[in-house]
Structure formats: structure tokens, C-alpha cells
Write an enzyme that holds these catalytic residues in place. Structure first.
Site, PDB file in Angstrom:
ATOM      1  N   LYS A  36       0.804  -1.210   0.000  1.00 34.85           N
ATOM      2  CA  LYS A  36       0.000   0.000   0.000  1.00 34.85           C
ATOM      3  C   LYS A  36       0.840   1.263   0.000  1.00 34.85           C
ATOM      4  O   LYS A  36       0.641   2.158  -0.823  1.00 34.85           O
ATOM      5  CB  LYS A  36      -0.917  -0.023   1.231  1.00 34.85           C
ATOM      6  CG  LYS A  36      -1.779   1.185   1.364  1.00 34.85           C
ATOM      7  CD  LYS A  36      -2.304   1.306   2.777  1.00 34.85           C
ATOM      8  CE  LYS A  36      -1.172   1.704   3.700  1.00 34.85           C
ATOM      9  NZ  LYS A  36      -1.652   2.093   5.046  1.00 34.85           N
ATOM     10  N   THR A  37       1.769   1.334   0.931  1.00 34.06           N
ATOM     11  CA  THR A  37       2.580   2.539   1.041  1.00 34.06           C
ATOM     12  C   THR A  37       3.398   2.754  -0.229  1.00 34.06           C
ATOM     13  O   THR A  37       3.560   3.872  -0.699  1.00 34.06           O
ATOM     14  CB  THR A  37       3.515   2.428   2.253  1.00 34.06           C
ATOM     15  OG1 THR A  37       2.735   2.044   3.381  1.00 34.06           O
ATOM     16  CG2 THR A  37       4.182   3.750   2.538  1.00 34.06           C
ATOM     17  N   ASP A 228      -4.428   8.512   3.131  1.00 33.21           N
ATOM     18  CA  ASP A 228      -3.983   7.190   3.560  1.00 33.21           C
ATOM     19  C   ASP A 228      -4.945   6.673   4.635  1.00 33.21           C
ATOM     20  O   ASP A 228      -5.562   7.456   5.353  1.00 33.21           O
ATOM     21  CB  ASP A 228      -2.572   7.338   4.138  1.00 33.21           C
ATOM     22  CG  ASP A 228      -1.913   6.006   4.393  1.00 33.21           C
ATOM     23  OD1 ASP A 228      -2.359   5.001   3.810  1.00 33.21           O
ATOM     24  OD2 ASP A 228      -0.941   5.973   5.173  1.00 33.21           O
ATOM     25  N   GLU A 229      -5.072   5.382   4.767  1.00 32.06           N
ATOM     26  CA  GLU A 229      -5.902   4.767   5.817  1.00 32.06           C
ATOM     27  C   GLU A 229      -7.316   5.354   5.825  1.00 32.06           C
ATOM     28  O   GLU A 229      -7.858   5.686   6.877  1.00 32.06           O
ATOM     29  CB  GLU A 229      -5.275   4.995   7.209  1.00 32.06           C
ATOM     30  CG  GLU A 229      -3.835   4.568   7.333  1.00 32.06           C
ATOM     31  CD  GLU A 229      -3.678   3.094   7.654  1.00 32.06           C
ATOM     32  OE1 GLU A 229      -4.609   2.310   7.318  1.00 32.06           O
ATOM     33  OE2 GLU A 229      -2.641   2.737   8.205  1.00 32.06           O
ATOM     34  N   GLN A 266      -9.411  -3.536   7.806  1.00 30.76           N
ATOM     35  CA  GLN A 266      -8.514  -3.125   8.874  1.00 30.76           C
ATOM     36  C   GLN A 266      -8.999  -1.880   9.601  1.00 30.76           C
ATOM     37  O   GLN A 266      -8.227  -1.181  10.245  1.00 30.76           O
ATOM     38  CB  GLN A 266      -7.110  -2.896   8.315  1.00 30.76           C
ATOM     39  CG  GLN A 266      -6.456  -4.170   7.822  1.00 30.76           C
ATOM     40  CD  GLN A 266      -5.014  -3.954   7.408  1.00 30.76           C
ATOM     41  OE1 GLN A 266      -4.167  -3.628   8.217  1.00 30.76           O
ATOM     42  NE2 GLN A 266      -4.754  -4.106   6.125  1.00 30.76           N
ATOM     43  N   ARG A 645      -0.287  -9.447  10.630  1.00 33.27           N
ATOM     44  CA  ARG A 645       1.014  -8.833  10.908  1.00 33.27           C
ATOM     45  C   ARG A 645       2.138  -9.808  10.637  1.00 33.27           C
ATOM     46  O   ARG A 645       3.294  -9.437  10.522  1.00 33.27           O
ATOM     47  CB  ARG A 645       1.139  -8.375  12.377  1.00 33.27           C
ATOM     48  CG  ARG A 645       0.180  -7.283  12.842  1.00 33.27           C
ATOM     49  CD  ARG A 645       0.157  -6.114  11.942  1.00 33.27           C
ATOM     50  NE  ARG A 645      -0.898  -6.278  10.947  1.00 33.27           N
ATOM     51  CZ  ARG A 645      -0.938  -5.612   9.801  1.00 33.27           C
ATOM     52  NH1 ARG A 645      -0.015  -4.753   9.496  1.00 33.27           N
ATOM     53  NH2 ARG A 645      -1.914  -5.812   8.935  1.00 33.27           N
TER      54      ARG A 645
END
Length: 819
Positions: A36-37, A228-229, A266, A645
Site C-alpha cells: 500500500k505505502t 492514507d488509511e 482493517q 502482521r
DNA sequence: TAGATCCTAATTTTT
DNA sequence: TTAGGATCTA
């Protein structure tokens, strides 16, 4: 153009599409570990390489860390100079820039300061007191939470009062005057020239809504907005974004180049006001939007991804996507069954040790995640026992320290003398003879003058409030000291002023005078804070120097050419920064340590080996009072975050009993363990293994279901001594309940009948005389009588259809009640 | 005003 | 259990 292909190189096709589609609304649904980043940063780099002006790009994140990281990565692609000009930062820090510009329009001084949550709570508390309300009924923390929620939903005090629904709810909750507290709190904040975190969003909205010119001006400064997010944005943020993009009412000529990145699976901050609907409805909100799905997981093994998928599939209301792993199949998830939380901790630790030996892993490869911070205690104990290095991520440990807060309060008060919370905090720290009575009177005076405490000190007619001359002198001495500093805020470098405040307040001296260990620690912490101010000043100066050097006409920048970095700048930076420890540098190099943290704080991180402790009902999912479907789904997402994770392995542990709030508690294994498709679990929960805890009649003293379970059957983990060789008491006295009584028991000549496969026994405290039961070996039978003082000692006389009468110890017998 | 003692309420927390 | 706050006492 060569650079453009460099940016796209190494991205998979979906990633490339998401990066290069620049026009119009874009939703990038990015599964865990899908890069994603990388996509977000590449997209911005791509945009800049295509000729986009960096200062016309607004990129919003939730944490400073995320913003900094992305900036660095973009800088690596397009160069420092361009990256620096990006309008990139947290929602709050970016919005503060606008709010400062227009603060007077909103009724705030340009130099407004920020209340953190604890300031906010204590201000609320003061309001409750002022309204003569009972803080047992109006619990400050809860009220602050309600106010925060209201602000997040753009409900002003007036709107609140007019909202029949809200008012009704408050009435039912027996706190009908909540809206008064809210209103008073707002008044006070404004009077103090202070915004809390929520105000930053609320006021940004007010700015955009009430001042169309400002709105147009701000919106027109940007060609692209990236978020973002996005799954964690709240209503206020959502509306701000709407206002900044094309909008019939306020911004008809605006652009709609808004790109949001997130993963609905998430979203774990609904409890704080995040609206998962924002991402679910993005398509509807921004017609013509393009959706890109990043479903390739580069982080975890197939087993982990599949397990996580099977789990999250239980949630409704999701954006359909099918994540898959590209890596190897990997190990199955592993369950660790323990009797108590300390055994759980020991089992985790031995498994870590075993893994380290087997796989030559390092400490830093391991993370132990948990739902609540209090769970760290047992884990720490076990880690210490085995001498393993660990570090705990916990909140703002440093900034939460009383002495640091005190020192910060001096800074805040110097920057904004009207900050009443800071005033109250430090007015008598160190002791200046300003006690409770004096402050009560001063507060009453300030209230009636409708001004801040600081200003009230200089007000005429204080004696009417019962303030004696001596008290006023003390107050004035304090205020003058603060005022002297306040005069220098805009002139002096932050580090010098901070140091002077530490000295002149006598705070540092007071800590230094205390020779106890705690006292030493306190003065060391204050020193560290002062030091961090100096570091901040230094860093910022270098930054500015580089910026100036980036200008072609400038070849050299001497120290004198640099502007002074002042305390208010430092404060703003610090109050918008969270966990980023001051000691992060130490952590970076010297950190081969096992990480302990809550699942929440693990979001965005990854570790080769992940343990999730406390997989029990009422703990994870947390439950508590009312666990509605929405809350349950959030817990499930949280667990999804935990599992995803991990790169290589996931171990999930639970304990049968656990000390909570000073009491022993027994909880069934978490339903989430059952929800993972058992094909991805090495030793899955058996069908009814987890039941019978809750409704079991309490027997004896609180220990429910201590024996008689088949928990141990397959518990042998690779290479570890499963039941804690050096283990706690329980290990010794506990019977090997689930083991076939092969070695010692049943010395009878007759071979034992085979036991039934997958037998699920009932808890021993369920059995009563007269019941028909099935035994795992002896089959059907009837209980004739049970005797014994406690369930652990009880023996049952049972007549079996095939084997006749037998006397069995209940705690060993594996039986279930029939019909 | 500080220190002792009592009481009470306990998720998660990007800003 | 325990941390934090409120209240009480020298």
C-alpha cells in the site's frame, strides 16, 4: 521520462494501474501486506514526474510517522527538493496550518494552542464541577468521550441541544445536562485560546462551511488530494474532504482528483469515531470513481493469508476482494492452550526460545500482541524469568510522565498564558504558597470576569472573592515569571527559553533536590525534555538551511541567516506527535528485542513470528457489556489485523483462567479460533471444546472447570517443553486430563476399550446423580451417585451398559451428558 | 501542604 | 490486583 518507468518498475500490474491513473476519484483497496505505502508513494512520485506541482498536492495521513516515512520514500524517487514542497502531513497538522491563517475569523487567537486528551478531560472535569454536577454520574472521561464524538460528527453544542435523539439518550443515561457541559467546555476552550484535537477538525469544517471564500481559496490551492488509511476517517474528515473537492454548493469548479487508500478489513477505530462507511460508500460518493484492488499479499505465507481470509469472511458489509499470498505455503497456525495467564506466558516464551534455535531467528523477529495493555504483565514476567530482552510499546510513556507534563505545562503557558489547564497544573509546582483556597477564589473570579485565570490575577476587585493580599502577591509573582517568558516566545530560540523556564520556575531545582531514585528519574526526564527541545531546534534549523540552499540563488547560509526556531513551533510539533518516543534513536540501533504491544498499535507493522495472547471470550473479542454486531465485527477486524502482521508464523494462545481485576476469571476460548477454517490450523479447537464455561453453575470458589478437559491431548509444540518444565504450581497438581491413561492407570488385565474419537466431554461440575451419560471409553451409563466435597475430589458411581458398575473420579472421567 | 490512607473503577487510543 | 484520585490527618 526515464524516471517514470523507474517508478513503475517493480510494481505489479494492479499496482501500476493504481499508480498511473491520475484523473478523477480513485479508490485503492489495499489488502494487508499488498504494498500500500509503496503504491501511494509511487503514485505521488509519478504525479510529480508527470509535471504536477508538489505544493499543489495534499497528502493526508493519520500519523506523523507515516507522513515522514512516505516523504522520505518520495524524496528518494523524485529528490528532496520536490518532496519537501509537498503538502503532506497528518490531517491535524495540515489543517492547523489553515486554521492559523484564519484563526481570528473563527474567534481564536493566531497563537492558539492544543489541548491533548488529558488536558481535555480535566477541563471537562472543571466544567462539571462548575455546573455543580456529580462527577460520579457525569464521569469526566465519559463526558469527554461524548463531546469528542459529537465534534467528530460535527454536532456543535447548539446542534446537540436541538437534537432530540441525543437529548433523549442523555436523559435515559441519567445525564440530561451533558449538553450544558459541552457548551461550557467549548466556551472555556475558546476563552483559553485552545483547541482540542477534535476542534481542529470541527473548526476546519466551520472554516470551510461558513467562509465560502476561504473554502474556495484553500481548495483551489490543490490539484490532487491523497488520503492514507481512509477506512479510519471519521465524519468530520469525510466532510472536509468533500468540501475540498468538487462540490455543487461550495466548490463547483473544483477538481475531484481525490485518491483514497485503505482496507475496510482493517478499520479498527470505530470506537473513536472512525466510519468504515466512508470507504464502503466511496464509490457512491464520488461517481465515476475508479477502484483498484491490491490483493496480492507479499508479506505472509499462504496459510496465514488463507486463515485470515476465512476469518474475515464472517464479517458482513465488506468490499469484496480476494487476497492471496504469493509466498510459500508456510506453517499452519498454532494454538497454545494454557491453564493460567502465567502459564500462557511461559508457553509463549518457550516457543519463542525453541523457534529461535530452530530457525536462527532473532529477538526482533518476534512480536507478542494482545488486546489489552494489562496483559503485558504476565508476559513480561515470563520474559524476565527467561532473560529475554523485550520492549513494550505503550502509549506516550514519556509524555505521560507527571514531571514531563509539568514542564510542558510551563511551555504551554508561556506560549498561551490563557491556557487555564496548564495554569492550574503548575501554579503551585513547585510549592509557591498557592493552595486550594486561593485557587478556588481565583477561579470564581475568573468565571465572573469571564476571563482566563492568568488575566484574572491582574483584574481589579479580587478581594471581593476572598483573595487576600498575600495570596495575590504569590499569584502575581508566578504570573510575572510566566509573562517574562511569554514576552520572549517569539524572540528567543526554543531551547534557551525552555531552559530558562525550567530554571526560573524552580521546577528542575525541586526535582534535583530530591535525591530519591524517583527524584533522580524525574530530573533526568526533565533534562531529556529540555534536550529534545534543543535537538528539535537544531534539526529544524538544518531543515530550513537546506530549504534555503535549494534555492539556486543561494550558495551559503550562515547561522545568522536562519530564522529563530521558537517554543511555540516546538509545542505544536510535540502536541501533534504521539508515540514517537524521544528515545527512538536508541531504539533503532539497540533494538534486537521482542516486541510487546496491543493489536491496535501493531497496525501497519509486520513481524516474522507473531503471537497473539489471550484468545478468550470477553477478552478478544473484548465484549464487556454489550457486544453488538458492529462491535463484534470490529473485534474481528482487529483480530484480522493481528494475524496479518505475521510473515511466517502465527501462534494463538488462550488460558482457561486468568486473573482480571483481582479476580480469577474463566473464559471459553475465543470464538475467533473457531472461525478460522481449521484446515489452516495445526491443532484446531475441537467442536465443543470451548463451551460449557459460561453457563456452568459456580462451584466452590470461583474456579470453574479446572480439570476434565481434553486440552492437553495434542499440545506438544515442536521443540519446546509444553507445560513449562520450570512451570508454576498448577503444572504439578494438574492431572493429565486428556491423556489416555496408558502408562500407569488401569492395571487391569483386560485391555481398555478404545476411546471414542473426537470425544467432547462436559465439564465435571455438570454431572448429577441420575443422569444418563456417555463415557469416552465405556460408552453409555447412568450416574448412581456422586460424592465428594469439591468437584475436583468428587467420585461418581456409574453403571455402564457394557462394563457394569465403576467408580470414577470426575476430574479424570471424560463424559458427556446424554439428551 | 504534604504525606498517608482510603476508595473505586478498571478495552482499544493514529491526533 | 493495582493505579489513580480523593479525602483525611499532622
Amino acid at each position: 521520462m526515464g524516471n517514470i518507468s523507474a517508478i513503475l518498475e517493480g510494481l505489479n500490474s494492479e499496482q501500476q494501474d493504481a499508480v498511473s491513473c491520475l484523473d478523477g476519484p480513485v479508490l485503492i483497496v489495499a489488502g494487508a501486506g499488498s504494498g500500500k505505502t509503496r503504491v501511494l508513494t509511487s503514485r505521488i512520485a509519478y504525479l510529480l514526474e508527470k509535471g504536477g506541482a508538489p505544493e499543489r498536492v495534499m497528502a493526508l495521513t493519520f500519523t506523523k510517522k507515516a507522513a515522514t516515512e512516505m516523504k522520505e520514500r518520495i524524496a528518494a524517487m523524485v529528490g528532496e527538493r520536490k518532496a519537501r514542497r509537498l503538502y503532506m502531513g497528518t490531517f491535524h497538522s495540515i489543517f492547523i496550518r489553515f486554521l492559523r491563517d484564519y484563526a481570528p475569523d473563527l474567534g481564536y487567537p493566531t497563537s492558539f494552542t492544543i489541548y491533548d486528551q488529558s488536558d481535555s478531560v480535566s477541563a471537562v472535569k472543571a466544567c462539571i464541577k462548575e455546573l455543580n454536577l456529580d462527577d460520579k454520574v457525569y464521569k469526566p472521561k465519559e463526558i469527554q468521550g461524548r463531546i469528542s464524538m459529537a465534534k467528530n460528527n460535527l454536532v456543535t453544542p447548539d446542534a446537540y441541544r436541538r437534537d432530540a435523539d441525543l437529548m433523549m439518550k442523555d436523559l435515559h443515561a441519567k445525564r440530561p445536562r451533558l449538553h450544558e457541559i459541552y457548551a461550557l467546555y467549548c466556551t472555556k476552550c475558546k476563552q483559553s485560546g485552545v483547541m482540542d484535537f477534535d476542534d481542529i477538525l470541527l473548526n476546519m469544517n466551520i472554516l470551510l462551511a461558513r467562509f465560502p471564500d476561504h473554502c474556495r481559496e484553500i481548495a483551489s490551492r490543490f490539484d490532487h488530494i491523497l488520503v492514507d488509511e481512509y477506512q479510519d476517517t471519521n465524519f468530520a474528515q469525510y466532510i472536509i474532504l468533500r468540501r475540498l473537492t468538487r462540490n455543487e454548493k461550495t466548490n463547483p469548479q473544483g477538481h475531484d482528483n481525490i485518491c483514497v487508500v485503505g482496507d475496510d478489513s482493517q478499520s479498527i477505530y470505530a470506537f473513536r469515531g472512525a466510519k468504515i462507511e466512508n470507504i464502503l460508500n466511496f464509490k457512491r460518493d464520488y461517481p465515476g470513481c475508479k477502484v483498484f484492488r491490491l490483493e496480492r499479499n507479499y508479506r505472509s505465507t499462504q496459510n496465514i493469508v488463507n486463515a485470515a481470509n476465512s476469518l474475515i469472511a464472517k464479517n458482513e458489509g465488506r468490499i469484496p476482494k480476494k487476497c492471496y499470498a504469493v509466498g510459500e505455503e508456510g506453517e499452519k497456525l498454532h494454538l497454545i492452550r494454557a491453564y493460567t495467564e502465567s502459564e500462557e506466558a511461559l508457553l509463549i516464551v518457550s516457543r519463542i526460545i525453541a523457534r529461535m534455535q530452530e530457525e536462527r531467528a532473532q529477538y526482533q523477529d518476534f512480536a507478542i500482541l494482545y488486546r489489552t495493555n494489562s496483559q503485558s504483565r504476565a508476559l513480561e514476567e515470563a520474559l524476565r524469568k527467561r532473560n529475554l530482552p523485550y520492549r513494550i510499546y505503550s502509549g506516550n510513556a514519556f509524555f505521560d510522565r507527571a514531571e514531563v507534563k509539568d514542564m510542558m505545562a510551563y511551555f504551554k503557558l508561556a506560549v498561551n498564558v490563557n491556557d487555564d489547564e496548564s495554569f492550574k497544573r503548575i501554579v503551585n509546582k513547585p510549592a509557591r504558597g498557592i493552595g486550594g483556597t486561593t485557587m478556588m477564589a481565583l477561579e470564581a473570579a475568573a468565571r465572573s470576569f469571564e476571563t482566563s485565570l492568568f488575566k484574572a490575577v491582574y483584574h481589579e476587585g479580587l478581594d471581593a472573592f476572598g483573595l487576600k493580599n498575600a495570596a495575590v502577591e504569590h499569584l502575581k509573582a508566578f504570573c510575572e515569571m510566566i509573562d517574562k517568558a511569554a514576552q520572549r516566545v517569539k524572540a528567543d530560540p526554543a531551547d534557551a527559553l525552555a531552559r530558562r523556564l525550567a530554571d526560573q520556575s524552580g521546577l528542575l531545582a525541586a526535582f534535583k533536590a530530591d535525591t530519591s531514585i524517583e527524584g533522580q528519574a524525574r530530573s533526568a526526564n526533565v533534562e531529556e525534555l529540555l534536550n529534545s527541545v534543543a535537538v528539535f531546534v537544531e534539526d529544524r534549523r538544518e531543515e530550513i538551511r537546506e530549504e534555503m540552499l535549494a534555492d539556486e540563488n543561494v550558495t551559503e547560509v550562515s547561522d545568522e541567516d536562519l530564522p529563530v526556531v521558537t517554543l511555540d513551533v516546538f509545542l505544536e510539533d510535540i502536541s501533534l506527535l504521539s508515540n514517537v518516543d524521544l528515545s527512538e534513536d536508541d531504539e533503532k540501533d539497540a533494538s534486537n528485542k521482542i516486541t510487546l504491544m496491543t493489536v491496535h498499535s501493531a497496525k501497519g507493522l509486520e513481524f516474522p513470528y507473531v503471537f497473539v495472547a489471550g484468545m478468550e471470550e470477553n477478552l478478544f473479542p473484548s465484549g464487556g457489556m454489550m457486544l453488538g454486531p458492529a462491535e463484534l465485527e470490529e473485534e474481528r477486524r482487529l483480530f484480522y489485523v493481528a494475524v496479518t502482521r505475521a510473515k511466517k508464523t502465527v501462534d494463538l494462545s488462550y488460558a482457561q483462567t486468568r486473573m482480571r481485576n483481582g479476580k480469577h476469571e474463566s473464559n471459553a476460548p475465543s470464538r475467533f479460533l473457531r472461525e478460522i477454517d481449521p484446515q489452516y490450523v495445526a491443532n484446531p479447537l475441537r467442536r465443543r471444546e470451548e463451551e460449557d464455561e459460561d453457563d456452568a453453575p459456580a462451584f466452590g470458589g470461583g474456579f470453574k472447570g479446572f480439570g476434565g478437559y481434553g486440552y492437553r491431548t495434542k499440545a506438544k509444540p515442536v521443540g519446546s517443553s509444553p507445560w513449562g518444565a520450570s512451570g508454576p504450581v498448577q503444572v504439578e497438581r494438574r492431572p493429565a486430563a486428556g491423556m489416555p491413561a496408558r502408562p500407569m492407570a488401569a492395571p487391569s488385565a483386560r485391555p481398555l476399550p478404545p476411546k471414542e474419537e473426537n470425544f467432547v466431554p462436559d465439564s465435571p461440575d455438570k454431572f448429577r446423580a441420575g443422569q444418563t451419560i456417555t463415557h469416552d471409553r465405556f460408552g453409555r451409563g447412568k450416574i448412581l451417585e456422586i460424592n465428594g466435597a469439591t468437584v475436583l475430589e468428587s467420585k461418581a458411581r456409574i453403571v455402564f451398559e457394557k462394563y457394569g458398575e465403576k467408580i470414577l473420579l470426575l476430574k479424570y472421567a471424560k463424559m458427556r451428558i446424554e439428551q
